[in-house]
Design a protein around this motif. Structure first.
Motif, PDB file in Angstrom:
ATOM      1  N   SER A 185      36.775  33.738  42.042  1.00  0.00           N
ATOM      2  CA  SER A 185      35.442  34.330  42.125  1.00  0.00           C
ATOM      3  C   SER A 185      34.956  34.528  43.559  1.00  0.00           C
ATOM      4  O   SER A 185      34.127  35.406  43.816  1.00  0.00           O
ATOM      5  CB  SER A 185      34.435  33.462  41.358  1.00  0.00           C
ATOM      6  N   ASP A 186      35.450  33.736  44.508  1.00  0.00           N
ATOM      7  CA  ASP A 186      34.978  33.863  45.886  1.00  0.00           C
ATOM      8  C   ASP A 186      35.861  34.778  46.725  1.00  0.00           C
ATOM      9  O   ASP A 186      35.666  34.885  47.939  1.00  0.00           O
ATOM     10  CB  ASP A 186      34.902  32.485  46.538  1.00  0.00           C
ATOM     11  N   ARG A 208      33.776  41.640  36.004  1.00  0.00           N
ATOM     12  CA  ARG A 208      32.561  41.541  36.818  1.00  0.00           C
ATOM     13  C   ARG A 208      32.676  42.442  38.040  1.00  0.00           C
ATOM     14  O   ARG A 208      33.763  42.910  38.386  1.00  0.00           O
ATOM     15  CB  ARG A 208      32.327  40.098  37.267  1.00  0.00           C
ATOM     16  N   ALA A 209      31.543  42.704  38.669  1.00  0.00           N
ATOM     17  CA  ALA A 209      31.527  43.545  39.871  1.00  0.00           C
ATOM     18  C   ALA A 209      32.210  42.815  41.020  1.00  0.00           C
ATOM     19  O   ALA A 209      32.025  41.614  41.199  1.00  0.00           O
ATOM     20  CB  ALA A 209      30.098  43.898  40.245  1.00  0.00           C
ATOM     21  N   ASN A 228      44.963  42.929  53.785  1.00  0.00           N
ATOM     22  CA  ASN A 228      43.598  42.396  53.777  1.00  0.00           C
ATOM     23  C   ASN A 228      43.468  41.055  53.070  1.00  0.00           C
ATOM     24  O   ASN A 228      42.396  40.462  53.069  1.00  0.00           O
ATOM     25  CB  ASN A 228      42.646  43.404  53.108  1.00  0.00           C
ATOM     26  N   GLY A 229      44.555  40.591  52.442  1.00  0.00           N
ATOM     27  CA  GLY A 229      44.463  39.328  51.722  1.00  0.00           C
ATOM     28  C   GLY A 229      43.612  39.408  50.480  1.00  0.00           C
ATOM     29  O   GLY A 229      43.155  38.380  49.967  1.00  0.00           O
ATOM     30  N   THR A 230      43.366  40.620  49.971  1.00  0.00           N
ATOM     31  CA  THR A 230      42.587  40.756  48.749  1.00  0.00           C
ATOM     32  C   THR A 230      43.427  40.286  47.562  1.00  0.00           C
ATOM     33  O   THR A 230      44.627  40.082  47.663  1.00  0.00           O
ATOM     34  CB  THR A 230      42.183  42.219  48.528  1.00  0.00           C
TER      35      THR A 230
END
Length: 283
Positions: A185-186, A208-209, A228-230
């Motif tokens: 979530s973070d 969720r957004a 980007n480590g996303t």
């Protein structure tokens, strides 16, 4: 600009790598590189920023990508209308996603055996349109993944795949055997462009957004994680670069491979395609 060169350009723009684009186009890399350099000379601007690990689109390249897709779509429609006028039986199939899916290979072989006289057209689409151009009338039937807005469409489920989260191999969570969505979530996630089907976007954003880089193609998703480590979701079983890994998500509903066509379309070629697809994906 020749249509062939524009197809080369779109392949490189979607793969963000000359080698992968050459493989996708069934050609060697040197002539592909020469064609793109000639296109840049014709345009009078650099279209890609090159790096050892791949390429990124310049601002001019992004504009050309949108225009090239529109031109190629129009050319495909012209070809289909001419074929229809000539009485040639054609079926245009939209494919979203993964060319390594063995189900697609089995389906292609089975359909060719059953319909050797049918002219098959393939429209490969990016992640912004889960119906692969079906609503726009660009294809007769789509091989894609749900969920998405099914209004006025008929959907046949072919297979359900468990889903995992794609992470950098050096991410602390990469060593876990499984994860839950709440544990991410973070994090920043990759997202889709504005206007993308909200049901589709919500699914791939874990309900969720999210905030993060905007992507259009599978390779862009992987590069967003790498650079980007996303985090982002993907069906389990996909081949990944050594720098990335995938951890199963235990609370994520499966991704369903589906065949989709317009509700009420009575084209017999579509009916037979759906029957053969259903049988091919059972194996």
């Amino acid at each position: 600009m020749e249509l062939r060169t524009l197809r080369y350009f779109v392949a490189v723009a979607e793969e963000l790598h000359f080698g992968r684009a050459a493989t996708r186009l069934h050609m060697s890399q040197p002539p592909l590189s020469r064609a793109i350099k000639q296109l840049e000379a014709d345009v009078g601007a650099v279209l890609f920023t090159r790096a050892p690990t791949g390429v990124t689109l310049t601002a001019v390249g992004s504009v050309l990508l949108d225009e090239a897709r529109a031109l190629l779509d129009h050319a495909d429609r012209v070809r289909e209308r001419v074929s229809a006028a000539a009485g040639v039986a054609t079926l245009t199939i939209g494919i979203l996603g993964d060319g390594t899916d063995p189900g697609v290979g089995r389906l292609a072989a089975a359909y060719r055996r059953s319909h050797p006289g049918v002219d098959i057209r393939i429209r490969d689409t990016d992640l912004t349109d889960p119906t692969c151009g079906l609503r726009a009338g660009l294809v007769d039937v789509a091989l894609t993944r749900s969920p998405f807005d099914e209004t006025a469409l008929t959907v046949r489920v072919l297979r359900a795949d468990p889903v995992g989260v794609v992470l950098r191999a050096d991410d602390p969570l990469a060593r876990r055997e499984w994860l839950r969505l709440a544990e991410l979530s973070d994090r920043r996630w990759f997202t889709f462009p504005e206007g993308t089907d909200p049901i589709w976007q919500s699914y791939w954003n874990g309900g969720r957004a999210r905030e993060g880089p905007v992507v259009r193609a599978v390779q862009e998703c992987l590069q967003a994680v790498l650079w980007n480590g996303t985090v982002g979701l993907a069906p389990l079983g996909h081949d990944l670069p050594a720098e990335l890994t995938m951890v199963p998500l235990v609370d994520m509903p499966p991704s369903r491979v589906v065949a989709v066509w317009n509700e009420g379309d009575t084209n017999p070629l579509i009916r037979s395609f759906i029957e053969i697809a259903t049988a091919s994906y059972r194996h």
